[in-house]
Scaffold this active site. Structure first.
Site, PDB file in Angstrom:
ATOM      1  N   LYS A  53      -2.178  -9.505   4.644  1.00 45.07           N
ATOM      2  CA  LYS A  53      -2.209  -9.672   6.104  1.00 45.07           C
ATOM      3  C   LYS A  53      -3.345 -10.619   6.486  1.00 45.07           C
ATOM      4  CE  LYS A  53       0.104  -5.343   6.746  1.00 45.07           C
ATOM      5  NZ  LYS A  53      -0.009  -3.889   6.686  1.00 45.07           N
ATOM      6  N   GLN A  97      -3.987   0.687   8.556  1.00 52.41           N
ATOM      7  CA  GLN A  97      -3.165   0.707   7.345  1.00 52.41           C
ATOM      8  C   GLN A  97      -2.849   2.149   6.946  1.00 52.41           C
ATOM      9  OE1 GLN A  97      -1.967  -2.187   5.752  1.00 52.41           O
ATOM     10  NE2 GLN A  97      -0.709  -0.691   4.708  1.00 52.41           N
ATOM     11  N   ASP A 120       1.961  -2.865  15.380  1.00 48.21           N
ATOM     12  CA  ASP A 120       2.859  -2.187  14.445  1.00 48.21           C
ATOM     13  C   ASP A 120       4.059  -1.598  15.178  1.00 48.21           C
ATOM     14  OD1 ASP A 120       2.629  -2.199  11.724  1.00 48.21           O
ATOM     15  OD2 ASP A 120       1.132  -0.590  11.621  1.00 48.21           O
TER      16      ASP A 120
END
Ligand code: NDP
Length: 285
Positions: A53, A97, A120
């Protein structure tokens, strides 16, 4: 004749090219998209995802912060970090995460992320907006599936889409997005009887179960579009999808390979979401 391949790498690269050009335009206005990725502990797979990322941010000219917190971080400590990122104007997207270490609860952390920075798309308000068809930051893998379909010339409108898997991160949101794109959607799961029979009715078959090579040729209508979300590590170390590619490819019309299909789209859609959040924060678009 074998199915045509839907090339996720190529489609992902063309989206990145579009993002680059928008980033250049924003730079002229002194605006730079920013993504914060919070990683708690030292899970090996998570380290790789986080590194990828950060690399994508670097390639696209984003501001990127990787915030590494020790495995023994408390719930309050993690929530405090999310709050700090919520308040930071240089950060437009926040990603925590997952999975978190076992002593930490995920839900309060997801709930604490500002909806405007929820790149997300897991916050309950984002999920609700997706459900009612309002503008929202969409979850990355499901929106990647829709981009793959559209950009390979397979608009879901009027098609029968069958989705196998009903998880909150893939199956349910991808079904909602297909519905929004005017497909007729059938959702299947582990309690669905006669699964191959239902799958055979699909013009578009999306598979997200986490069982290597589960879908065989006799589950697929000749000419169908098959999207394989699965990523399973085999004993020989190779990656396999939830679709038995070699068996299905001769029968399907179009198919995504694993790797190189849905996988490359996920981070690209995360970057697209961060750009969208940045533009919104600056009153653009
Ligand atoms: P989950 O384990 O959360 O959900 C799996 C779903 O599949 C469940 O709804 C389950 O049904 C259903 N299922 C499991 N076994 C069967 C079966 N034998 N027959 C029918 N349905 C079944 O998985 P995820 O949704 O998180 O992930 C699915 C796959 O996608 C995995 O391989 C994962 O690695 C991959 N993935 C890939 C991503 C990418 O970027 N390419 C991103 C995210 C996931 P039930 O609800 O009844 O238990």
């Amino acid at each position: 004749m074998s199915a045509q391949i839907i090339n996720g790498k190529q489609i992902s690269e063309s989206i990145r090219e579009e993002i680059r050009s928008e980033v250049r335009e924003l730079a002229e206005k002194g605006i730079r998209p920013g993504l914060a990725v919070i990683l708690v502990g030292d899970d090996a797979a998570s380290q790789v995802y986080v590194r990828n990322k950060a690399k994508a941010c670097e390639e696209l000219g984003y501001h990127s912060e990787v915030i590494r917190m020790p495995a023994e971080t408390t719930q309050a400590g993690l929530l405090g970090m999310v709050e700090r990122c919520n308040a930071d104007p240089a950060i437009h997207g926040i990603l925590v995460q997952l999975p978190l270490p076992k002593h930490l609860a995920e839900k309060p952390v997801i709930d604490a992320i500002s909806v405007r920075k929820d790149v997300d798309g897991f916050h309950p308000v984002s999920v609700g907006n997706l459900m009612i068809g309002d503008d929202a930051l969409l979850p990355c893998t499901p929106s990647g599936v829709i981009e793959l379909l559209k950009r390979s010339g397979h608009s879901p409108a009027g098609k029968h889409a069958v989705v196998i898997g009903r998880s909150n991160i893939v199956g349910k949101p991808v079904s909602m997005l297909l519905l929004r794109e005017n497909a007729t959607v059938t959702m299947c799961h582990s309690r669905t009887p006669d699964l191959p029979e239902i799958a055979r009715q699909a013009d578009i078959l999306v598979v997200a179960v986490g069982v290597a090579k589960m879908v065989k040729a006799d589950w697929v209508k000749p000419g169908a579009v098959v999207i394989d979300v699965g990523m399973n590590r085999l004993e020989n170390g190779k990656l396999a999808g939830d679709v038995d590619y070699d068996d299905v490819a001769p029968k399907a019309g179009w198919i995504t390979p694993v790797p190189g299909g849905v996988g490359p789209m996920t981070i690209t859609m995360l970057m697209a979401n961060t750009l969208k959040a940045c533009k919104r924060a600056n009153g653009i678009g």
